[in-house]
Each structure stands twice: as C-alpha cells, then as structure tokens.
Design a protein around this motif. Structure first.
Motif, PDB file in Angstrom:
ATOM      1  N   VAL A  98       0.795  -1.268   0.040  1.00 37.11           N
ATOM      2  CA  VAL A  98      -0.007   0.113   0.001  1.00 37.11           C
ATOM      3  C   VAL A  98       0.949   1.375  -0.065  1.00 37.11           C
ATOM      4  N   LEU A  99       0.707   1.909  -0.839  1.00 40.44           N
ATOM      5  CA  LEU A  99       1.270   3.481  -0.908  1.00 40.44           C
ATOM      6  C   LEU A  99       0.432   4.799  -1.084  1.00 40.44           C
ATOM      7  N   SER A 100       1.067   5.615  -0.547  1.00 39.82           N
ATOM      8  CA  SER A 100       0.354   6.855  -0.711  1.00 39.82           C
ATOM      9  C   SER A 100       1.349   8.133  -0.846  1.00 39.82           C
ATOM     10  N   VAL A 101       1.329   8.931  -1.734  1.00 42.28           N
ATOM     11  CA  VAL A 101       2.304  10.110  -1.823  1.00 42.28           C
ATOM     12  C   VAL A 101       1.646  11.393  -1.714  1.00 42.28           C
ATOM     13  N   ASN A 102       2.188  12.212  -0.750  1.00 43.75           N
ATOM     14  CA  ASN A 102       1.446  13.689  -0.411  1.00 43.75           C
ATOM     15  C   ASN A 102       0.051  13.794  -0.467  1.00 43.75           C
ATOM     16  N   THR A 103      -0.476  12.944   0.361  1.00 40.37           N
ATOM     17  CA  THR A 103      -1.780  12.696   0.630  1.00 40.37           C
ATOM     18  C   THR A 103      -2.454  13.049   2.093  1.00 40.37           C
ATOM     19  N   VAL A 104      -1.019  12.767   3.247  1.00 37.49           N
ATOM     20  CA  VAL A 104      -1.472  12.668   4.410  1.00 37.49           C
ATOM     21  C   VAL A 104      -2.124  13.893   4.930  1.00 37.49           C
ATOM     22  N   TYR A 105      -1.645  15.184   4.375  1.00 41.52           N
ATOM     23  CA  TYR A 105      -1.981  16.306   4.660  1.00 41.52           C
ATOM     24  C   TYR A 105      -3.499  16.641   4.595  1.00 41.52           C
ATOM     25  N   PHE A 106      -4.302  15.685   3.875  1.00 41.87           N
ATOM     26  CA  PHE A 106      -5.667  16.028   3.806  1.00 41.87           C
ATOM     27  C   PHE A 106      -6.448  15.066   4.302  1.00 41.87           C
ATOM     28  N   TRP A 107      -5.787  14.017   4.997  1.00 38.53           N
ATOM     29  CA  TRP A 107      -6.814  12.807   5.907  1.00 38.53           C
ATOM     30  C   TRP A 107      -7.522  13.504   6.670  1.00 38.53           C
ATOM     31  N   GLU A 108      -8.834  13.157   6.721  1.00 44.92           N
ATOM     32  CA  GLU A 108      -9.824  13.695   7.583  1.00 44.92           C
ATOM     33  C   GLU A 108      -9.756  12.958   9.096  1.00 44.92           C
ATOM     34  N   GLU A 109      -9.547  11.909   8.650  1.00 46.63           N
ATOM     35  CA  GLU A 109      -9.358  10.971  10.073  1.00 46.63           C
ATOM     36  C   GLU A 109      -8.290   9.844   9.969  1.00 46.63           C
ATOM     37  N   PRO A 110      -7.044  10.573  10.167  1.00 45.87           N
ATOM     38  CA  PRO A 110      -5.922   9.807   9.876  1.00 45.87           C
ATOM     39  C   PRO A 110      -5.707   8.535  10.616  1.00 45.87           C
ATOM     40  N   ALA A 111      -5.917   8.522  11.879  1.00 43.68           N
ATOM     41  CA  ALA A 111      -5.726   7.377  12.716  1.00 43.68           C
ATOM     42  C   ALA A 111      -6.502   6.027  12.170  1.00 43.68           C
ATOM     43  N   TRP A 112      -7.762   6.597  11.717  1.00 40.31           N
ATOM     44  CA  TRP A 112      -8.710   5.482  11.186  1.00 40.31           C
ATOM     45  C   TRP A 112      -8.501   5.083   9.741  1.00 40.31           C
ATOM     46  N   LEU A 113      -7.810   6.008   8.717  1.00 41.67           N
ATOM     47  CA  LEU A 113      -7.360   5.872   7.569  1.00 41.67           C
ATOM     48  C   LEU A 113      -6.150   4.819   7.771  1.00 41.67           C
ATOM     49  N   LEU A 114      -5.348   5.005   8.515  1.00 47.91           N
ATOM     50  CA  LEU A 114      -4.192   4.017   8.942  1.00 47.91           C
ATOM     51  C   LEU A 114      -4.697   2.688   9.166  1.00 47.91           C
ATOM     52  N   ALA A 115      -5.759   2.502  10.039  1.00 42.39           N
ATOM     53  CA  ALA A 115      -6.193   1.415  10.470  1.00 42.39           C
ATOM     54  C   ALA A 115      -6.984   0.660   9.244  1.00 42.39           C
ATOM     55  N   GLU A 116      -7.371   1.357   8.436  1.00 41.77           N
ATOM     56  CA  GLU A 116      -8.175   0.866   7.333  1.00 41.77           C
ATOM     57  C   GLU A 116      -7.041   0.178   6.232  1.00 41.77           C
ATOM     58  N   MET A 117      -5.828   1.084   6.192  1.00 43.37           N
ATOM     59  CA  MET A 117      -4.668   0.328   5.410  1.00 43.37           C
ATOM     60  C   MET A 117      -4.360  -0.666   6.049  1.00 43.37           C
ATOM     61  N   CYS A 118      -4.139  -0.940   7.181  1.00 47.42           N
ATOM     62  CA  CYS A 118      -3.646  -2.209   7.836  1.00 47.42           C
ATOM     63  C   CYS A 118      -4.780  -3.029   7.839  1.00 47.42           C
ATOM     64  N   ARG A 119      -6.067  -2.913   7.734  1.00 49.26           N
ATOM     65  CA  ARG A 119      -6.903  -3.859   7.567  1.00 49.26           C
ATOM     66  C   ARG A 119      -6.895  -4.711   6.111  1.00 49.26           C
ATOM     67  N   VAL A 120      -6.823  -3.797   5.107  1.00 45.55           N
ATOM     68  CA  VAL A 120      -6.596  -4.341   3.895  1.00 45.55           C
ATOM     69  C   VAL A 120      -5.405  -5.242   3.502  1.00 45.55           C
TER      70      VAL A 120
END
Length: 231
Positions: free
Chosen positions: A126-148
């Motif tokens: 999984v990768l993401s480049v120059n998007t973390v600045y816009f994450w509305e719920e960063p902890a949740w999205l990280l958990a989602e990345m971990c989940r998939v």
C-alpha cells in the motif's frame, strides 16, 4: 485600467483546494504537473516498498493514473488498485488506463477518504504520496490500510514534514502538517511495525511560483506483523 491579478491569499486558497481534490480544467492541468513534479517521491516510495512478483498494490490518491504503466513494469504479474476522492481524477485515470483495466491488471475506485472499499487482507503493498495532509481521520485511515493489508505486507507513506511545508503559503489552508513521529504515534495500537524512515530530498518548483527549492521529504515504511496465536 483595472487589474485582473488574483489576490495572493485567494490564490493560495485555490491551490490548496485543488491539491486536496482536483476539479475542472485547473485540476486537470495540476494533475499533469504533479505527475512530473512528484515523480522522484513516487519512484522512491515504490523502491522503499520493494515491489515483487505477484504483488497486489493499492495506491491512495493516484491522481490521473498517468504513471500506471511504470508501476506495472516493476515486476511480473502485478495487480494495481487506485482509490481517489476526486471524481475528476477517478474518471481520468479510468479513461487513460482502460486497456490495463480491460486486461484485469488494474482498477480504480472512488471513496470518501475514510473507509477503503476493499475486503480484509487482500493487498501486499500500500502506498500514498503527498496525501496525508488531507486525511480527515488519519488514525482511522491508517487502520483501514492495515486492515486491507495481508500479514507481512508493507505500507509506504511519502510526504514532506512540517518544517518544509510551513514554507509554502498555501499550506495554511486545509493542510494538516506532520512529522514522521506524528504518523508513527498514530499506529501504536495497530499491528504495524516501522521498518524504515528514509529522509530524502529533491529539487522542485515551489507550488504556484517559479522558485526552485530543495524539497525535503520522508518515506515512512511499515510492515504488518503476523499475529501468532498462543496456547
């Protein structure tokens, strides 16, 4: 004679909005420039992930999909999924890569920026480049990345840290700024182990200007731990 020059504050706000979610003709032009401007970061993130044969790759925020053929050339038998919040980028990525999609090598999806529309444990990278600045719920999205992510799979987040981002005028508007340690702290309750923190730099044109700057960025790489059962 009246001047049509845009107010600098409004110009910065407009650029920030387009970077978050490209729209219209301006967003289309921006997407093309970002493919080139972010190329060193994208290539370094893929290298940090260590793309291997049979990987299934997820990219959050692929833009217009202009680099898909490069990604799929990195190893044999790859499959790529890109997930976007911008309807324009989603439509352009699908149109530009319709042959890859028809051949079953790639797919794109729209999402709400929070919940990934995929089953558990199906991606190896999984990768993401120059998007973390816009994450509305960063902890949740990280958990989602971990989940998939499958056990043993890797995540790479490539982004510019606070000190550099603060030098850009548009980051005052809708950007959340992070250092690597801030993101690592958000993973403490997840089965993600930090395997690399790569501090790199390139030369880039400062957004919205003709000024050349040294852009410092970080590749933050996590590995999903295998959870062993105990008896």
């Amino acid at each position: 004679m009246s001047s049509t020059r845009q107010d600098p504050t409004e110009q910065a706000k407009a650029r920030a909005s387009q970077l978050k979610c490209p729209m219209g003709d301006t967003g289309q032009e921006l997407a093309h420039s970002l493919n080139l401007g972010n190329l060193p970061m994208i290539v370094s993130a893929l290298n940090a992930l260590g793309i291997e044969e049979d990987d299934r790759i997820l990219e959050a925020g692929p833009g217009n999909g202009g680099l898909l053929n490069y990604v799929l050339s990195l190893a044999e038998n790859l499959h790529y999924d890109g997930v976007e919040i911008s309807p324009l980028m989603y439509e352009q990525a699908r149109a530009a890569n319709n042959v890859f999609i028809a051949e079953g090598l790639a797919e794109y999806a729209l999402y709400d920026g929070v919940n990934l529309p995929y089953e558990d444990g199906i991606f190896t990278k999984v990768l993401s480049v120059n998007t973390v600045y816009f994450w509305e719920e960063p902890a949740w999205l990280l958990a989602e990345m971990c989940r998939v992510l499958t056990a043993g799979g890797r995540v790479c987040l490539s982004f510019c840290e606070k000190d550099f981002m603060k030098t850009l005028p548009f980051t005052k508007y809708g950007f959340a700024l992070y250092d690597a340690a801030d993101i690592v702290a958000l993973t403490q309750e997840l089965p993600l182990h930090t395997v690399a923190v790569q501090h790199l730099h390139d030369m880039a044109v400062a957004g919205g200007s003709a000024r050349l700057v040294r852009r410092d960025y970080v590749n933050l790489v996590f590995k999903k731990e295998t959870i062993s059962s105990t008896t």
